[in-house]
Design a protein around this motif. Structure first.
Motif, PDB file in Angstrom:
ATOM      1  N   ILE A  12      22.610  17.777   1.460  1.00 15.38           N
ATOM      2  CA  ILE A  12      23.276  18.670   0.499  1.00 15.38           C
ATOM      3  C   ILE A  12      22.324  18.982  -0.661  1.00 15.38           C
ATOM      4  N   ALA A  13      21.318  18.120  -0.865  1.00 20.73           N
ATOM      5  CA  ALA A  13      20.491  18.189  -2.079  1.00 20.73           C
ATOM      6  C   ALA A  13      19.932  19.584  -2.407  1.00 20.73           C
ATOM      7  N   PRO A  14      19.318  20.308  -1.465  1.00 25.23           N
ATOM      8  CA  PRO A  14      18.753  21.616  -1.867  1.00 25.23           C
ATOM      9  C   PRO A  14      19.801  22.708  -2.039  1.00 25.23           C
TER      10      PRO A  14
ATOM     11  N   VAL B 133       9.521  12.267   7.824  1.00 23.08           N
ATOM     12  CA  VAL B 133       8.869  11.278   6.959  1.00 23.08           C
ATOM     13  C   VAL B 133       7.473  11.818   6.647  1.00 23.08           C
ATOM     14  N   PHE B 134       7.180  11.991   5.374  1.00 24.33           N
ATOM     15  CA  PHE B 134       5.890  12.541   4.957  1.00 24.33           C
ATOM     16  C   PHE B 134       4.915  11.406   4.646  1.00 24.33           C
ATOM     17  N   GLY B 135       3.626  11.703   4.819  1.00 22.96           N
ATOM     18  CA  GLY B 135       2.589  10.788   4.363  1.00 22.96           C
ATOM     19  C   GLY B 135       2.041  11.283   3.041  1.00 22.96           C
TER      20      GLY B 135
ATOM     21  N   ARG C 282       3.113   9.248  -2.568  1.00 25.65           N
ATOM     22  CA  ARG C 282       4.170  10.035  -3.206  1.00 25.65           C
ATOM     23  C   ARG C 282       5.352  10.170  -2.249  1.00 25.65           C
ATOM     24  N   ARG C 283       6.545  10.287  -2.798  1.00 24.63           N
ATOM     25  CA  ARG C 283       7.735  10.502  -1.984  1.00 24.63           C
ATOM     26  C   ARG C 283       8.290  11.899  -2.266  1.00 24.63           C
ATOM     27  N   PRO C 284       8.633  12.646  -1.185  1.00 22.82           N
ATOM     28  CA  PRO C 284       9.138  14.013  -1.373  1.00 22.82           C
ATOM     29  C   PRO C 284      10.652  14.062  -1.653  1.00 22.82           C
TER      30      PRO C 284
ATOM     31  N   GLY D 116       0.807  -1.225   0.000  1.00 23.58           N
ATOM     32  CA  GLY D 116       0.000   0.000   0.000  1.00 23.58           C
ATOM     33  C   GLY D 116       0.831   1.261   0.000  1.00 23.58           C
ATOM     34  N   ASP D 117       1.857   1.367   0.843  1.00 24.34           N
ATOM     35  CA  ASP D 117       2.561   2.642   0.949  1.00 24.34           C
ATOM     36  C   ASP D 117       3.428   2.948  -0.266  1.00 24.34           C
ATOM     37  N   ALA D 118       3.607   1.982  -1.171  1.00 26.37           N
ATOM     38  CA  ALA D 118       4.331   2.293  -2.408  1.00 26.37           C
ATOM     39  C   ALA D 118       3.527   3.282  -3.252  1.00 26.37           C
TER      40      ALA D 118
ATOM     41  N   PHE E 140      19.073  11.621  -5.168  1.00 28.97           N
ATOM     42  CA  PHE E 140      18.410  10.757  -4.173  1.00 28.97           C
ATOM     43  C   PHE E 140      19.279   9.568  -3.798  1.00 28.97           C
ATOM     44  N   THR E 141      19.058   9.106  -2.575  1.00 24.71           N
ATOM     45  CA  THR E 141      19.734   7.905  -2.089  1.00 24.71           C
ATOM     46  C   THR E 141      18.728   6.763  -2.085  1.00 24.71           C
ATOM     47  N   ALA E 142      19.157   5.610  -2.590  1.00 24.52           N
ATOM     48  CA  ALA E 142      18.269   4.448  -2.647  1.00 24.52           C
ATOM     49  C   ALA E 142      18.237   3.792  -1.274  1.00 24.52           C
ATOM     50  N   VAL E 143      17.172   4.124  -0.503  1.00 26.99           N
ATOM     51  CA  VAL E 143      17.077   3.603   0.869  1.00 26.99           C
ATOM     52  C   VAL E 143      15.945   2.599   1.044  1.00 26.99           C
ATOM     53  N   GLY E 144      14.926   2.652   0.177  1.00 25.53           N
ATOM     54  CA  GLY E 144      13.744   1.806   0.385  1.00 25.53           C
ATOM     55  C   GLY E 144      13.030   1.516  -0.919  1.00 25.53           C
ATOM     56  N   LYS E 145      11.768   1.162  -0.799  1.00 21.69           N
ATOM     57  CA  LYS E 145      11.018   0.662  -1.959  1.00 21.69           C
ATOM     58  C   LYS E 145      11.054   1.593  -3.167  1.00 21.69           C
ATOM     59  N   VAL E 146      10.584   2.810  -2.982  1.00 23.97           N
ATOM     60  CA  VAL E 146      10.432   3.699  -4.139  1.00 23.97           C
ATOM     61  C   VAL E 146      11.789   4.184  -4.651  1.00 23.97           C
ATOM     62  N   THR E 147      12.679   4.559  -3.735  1.00 18.18           N
ATOM     63  CA  THR E 147      13.974   5.082  -4.198  1.00 18.18           C
ATOM     64  C   THR E 147      14.802   3.989  -4.882  1.00 18.18           C
ATOM     65  N   LYS E 148      14.676   2.729  -4.424  1.00 23.04           N
ATOM     66  CA  LYS E 148      15.409   1.649  -5.107  1.00 23.04           C
ATOM     67  C   LYS E 148      14.837   1.424  -6.496  1.00 23.04           C
ATOM     68  N   ARG E 149      13.528   1.583  -6.614  1.00 28.40           N
ATOM     69  CA  ARG E 149      12.900   1.446  -7.934  1.00 28.40           C
ATOM     70  C   ARG E 149      13.310   2.628  -8.839  1.00 28.40           C
TER      71      ARG E 149
HETATM   72  C1  LIG Z   1      10.920  17.674   2.216  1.00 32.41           C
HETATM   73  C2  LIG Z   1      11.750  16.425   1.961  1.00 32.41           C
HETATM   74  C3  LIG Z   1      12.742  16.471   1.019  1.00 32.41           C
HETATM   75  C4  LIG Z   1      13.511  15.314   0.762  1.00 32.41           C
HETATM   76  N1  LIG Z   1      14.486  15.411  -0.167  1.00 32.41           N
HETATM   77  C5  LIG Z   1      15.236  14.320  -0.436  1.00 32.41           C
HETATM   78  C6  LIG Z   1      16.255  14.387  -1.428  1.00 32.41           C
HETATM   79  O1  LIG Z   1      16.471  15.428  -2.072  1.00 32.41           O
HETATM   80  N2  LIG Z   1      16.981  13.251  -1.665  1.00 32.41           N
HETATM   81  C7  LIG Z   1      16.760  12.082  -0.972  1.00 32.41           C
HETATM   82  O2  LIG Z   1      17.439  11.090  -1.213  1.00 32.41           O
HETATM   83  N3  LIG Z   1      15.789  11.995  -0.045  1.00 32.41           N
HETATM   84  C8  LIG Z   1      15.022  13.074   0.241  1.00 32.41           C
HETATM   85  N4  LIG Z   1      14.041  12.987   1.180  1.00 32.41           N
HETATM   86  C9  LIG Z   1      13.802  11.686   1.822  1.00 32.41           C
HETATM   87  C10 LIG Z   1      12.989  10.808   0.866  1.00 32.41           C
HETATM   88  O3  LIG Z   1      11.687  11.344   0.716  1.00 32.41           O
HETATM   89  C11 LIG Z   1      12.904   9.384   1.438  1.00 32.41           C
HETATM   90  O4  LIG Z   1      14.189   8.825   1.415  1.00 32.41           O
HETATM   91  C12 LIG Z   1      11.975   8.531   0.588  1.00 32.41           C
HETATM   92  O5  LIG Z   1      10.651   8.936   0.859  1.00 32.41           O
HETATM   93  C13 LIG Z   1      12.139   7.068   0.927  1.00 32.41           C
HETATM   94  O6  LIG Z   1      11.186   6.351   0.154  1.00 32.41           O
HETATM   95  P1  LIG Z   1      11.381   4.801  -0.079  1.00 32.41           P
HETATM   96  O7  LIG Z   1      10.087   4.225  -0.593  1.00 32.41           O
HETATM   97  O8  LIG Z   1      12.585   4.542  -0.893  1.00 32.41           O
HETATM   98  O9  LIG Z   1      11.661   4.283   1.379  1.00 32.41           O
HETATM   99  P2  LIG Z   1      10.670   3.466   2.324  1.00 32.41           P
HETATM  100  O10 LIG Z   1      10.615   2.039   1.839  1.00 32.41           O
HETATM  101  O11 LIG Z   1       9.381   4.201   2.481  1.00 32.41           O
HETATM  102  O12 LIG Z   1      11.494   3.577   3.677  1.00 32.41           O
HETATM  103  C14 LIG Z   1      12.833   3.033   3.747  1.00 32.41           C
HETATM  104  C15 LIG Z   1      13.554   3.606   4.937  1.00 32.41           C
HETATM  105  O13 LIG Z   1      13.776   5.016   4.750  1.00 32.41           O
HETATM  106  C16 LIG Z   1      13.276   5.721   5.847  1.00 32.41           C
HETATM  107  N5  LIG Z   1      12.750   7.012   5.400  1.00 32.41           N
HETATM  108  C17 LIG Z   1      11.658   7.208   4.653  1.00 32.41           C
HETATM  109  N6  LIG Z   1      11.458   8.531   4.470  1.00 32.41           N
HETATM  110  C18 LIG Z   1      12.458   9.149   5.129  1.00 32.41           C
HETATM  111  C19 LIG Z   1      12.798  10.508   5.344  1.00 32.41           C
HETATM  112  N7  LIG Z   1      12.067  11.498   4.878  1.00 32.41           N
HETATM  113  N8  LIG Z   1      13.889  10.768   6.070  1.00 32.41           N
HETATM  114  C20 LIG Z   1      14.636   9.785   6.581  1.00 32.41           C
HETATM  115  N9  LIG Z   1      14.362   8.498   6.423  1.00 32.41           N
HETATM  116  C21 LIG Z   1      13.285   8.181   5.706  1.00 32.41           C
HETATM  117  C22 LIG Z   1      12.192   4.843   6.428  1.00 32.41           C
HETATM  118  O14 LIG Z   1      11.956   5.147   7.793  1.00 32.41           O
HETATM  119  C23 LIG Z   1      12.761   3.476   6.232  1.00 32.41           C
HETATM  120  O15 LIG Z   1      13.659   3.152   7.250  1.00 32.41           O
HETATM  121  C24 LIG Z   1      13.274  14.109   1.471  1.00 32.41           C
HETATM  122  C25 LIG Z   1      12.254  14.076   2.431  1.00 32.41           C
HETATM  123  C26 LIG Z   1      11.512  15.215   2.677  1.00 32.41           C
HETATM  124  C27 LIG Z   1      10.411  15.170   3.701  1.00 32.41           C
END
Ligand SMILES: Cc1cc2nc3c(=O)[nH]c(=O)nc-3n(C[C@H](O)[C@H](O)[C@H](O)COP(=O)(O)OP(=O)(O)OC[C@H]3O[C@@H](n4cnc5c(N)ncnc54)[C@H](O)[C@@H]3O)c2cc1C
Ligand code: FES
Length: 284
Positions: free
Chosen positions: A143-145, A242-244, A76-78, A71-73, A97-106
């Protein structure tokens, strides 16, 4: 409130937000697990300001396969705007962006020609001040902005310098563009001396009341805000909560603030992400 400062709080309401389909032009690795993406938007997409963000979803079948499970995919991701450029027939934006989770890895796997759904530009912008030095303080992907911000400051010939910290040398990005104005530091000492960006700030020569602009993890922002309060400096932080919904509806981005009643929380997606550091309740 002075006009330039007012820009920071008014940008969210002054600039209309659009949803548009963007074409991915390039997507390249710039550091470990970190990518720089170039997106092409319609020419009439509103002109963004440094500090604002876009909210992204991926336009393909992948989303449906994911949404069945999590569902959370679908959310939207900010992402901050790393760059923006107007061309004759389009607007180009860049996202780091850094690939940390579902959407960023995709996102990291997308190839040129893919379509991405972009909502924005949204949120408040950093004030760009002509009359004093701006110290841009970026921690990690914070550093991004600041590349967009630094480009605008340079274009306007406003004074600035940049302090940039990362965990290790392989995570530092964009070092060439503002090399002469940037001081870097890494946690492990693999580039520059070992330490955090707060150590750089402590050692910084503070002349003529500069304004501090900061983006990074919450703990880093709190330390910058404390430093600014001690030195009586103006300080603006970009809140990366973390935004919803990213739309000012769900309250998922609420950050404790120092106000009463309705002002006890700042909704970072609507009243931020850039806010005056003195408004945040850093112990909340
Ligand atoms: C205003 C704003 C601007 C942003 N700008 C950037 C940017 O320029 N570049 C960038 O790489 N990321 C940025 N982020 C963070 C980015 O939105 C998250 O990394 C992204 O939503 C993760 O989505 P995911 O589906 O890959 O991760 P998910 O699968 O949803 O989560 C994976 C992991 O990442 C963690 N995570 C999710 N969102 C965030 C967050 N906002 N901060 C810290 N950890 C988070 C989760 O807790 C979880 O541990 C920004 C966030 C905000 C609120
Ligand atoms: S993320 Fe939903 S209100 Fe801010």
């Amino acid at each position: 409130m002075e006009p330039e400062r007012a820009r920071a709080v008014s940008a969210a309401t002054r600039i209309p937000t659009c949803v548009a389909k963007a074409e991915l032009l390039t997507n390249r690795t710039v550091a470990t697990d970190t990518y720089l993406m170039e997106l092409k938007l319609p020419v009439d997409w509103p002109t963004p300001e440094p500090g604002q963000f876009v909210s992204i979803t991926i336009e393909d079948d992948w989303q449906e396969t994911q949404s069945g499970e999590t569902g959370d995919a679908l959310l939207r991701r900010p992402f901050c705007l790393y760059g923006s450029e107007s061309r004759d027939d389009c607007r180009i934006i860049e996202i780091l962006f850094t690939a940390v989770g579902k959407v960023t890895k995709r996102l990291a796997c997308l190839e040129p020609g893919a379509l991405v759904d972009v909502l924005g530009p949204r949120g408040t912008a950093f004030p760009l001040l002509p009359d004093c030095e701006s110290i841009l303080i970026g921690g990690g992907r914070g550093i991004a902005p600041f590349i967009f911000t630094a480009r605008e400051l340079r274009r306007k010939s406003y004074p600035f310098q940049m302090l940039y910290g990362a965990r290790s040398a392989d995570q530092l990005v964009a070092l060439d563009e503002f090399a002469e104005l940037t001081t870097t530091i890494t946690d492990d000492g693999s580039s520059g001396r070992g330490g955090t960006v707060i150590d750089l700030l402590m050692d910084c020569k503070i002349d003529n009341s500069p304004v501090l602009l900061a983006c990074g993890p919450h703990g880093m922002l709190r330390a910058v805000a404390q430093f600014a309060a001690q030195k009586k400096l103006e300080c603006w932080v970009s809140l990366e909560e973390v935004f919803g919904c990213s739309m000012g509806i769900c309250g998922g981005c609420a950050v404790p603030a120092k106000g009463d009643d309705y002002e006890r929380y700042i909704w970072a997606c609507r009243q931020g992400p850039v806010v005056d550091a003195t408004r945040i309740d850093w112990n909340g």
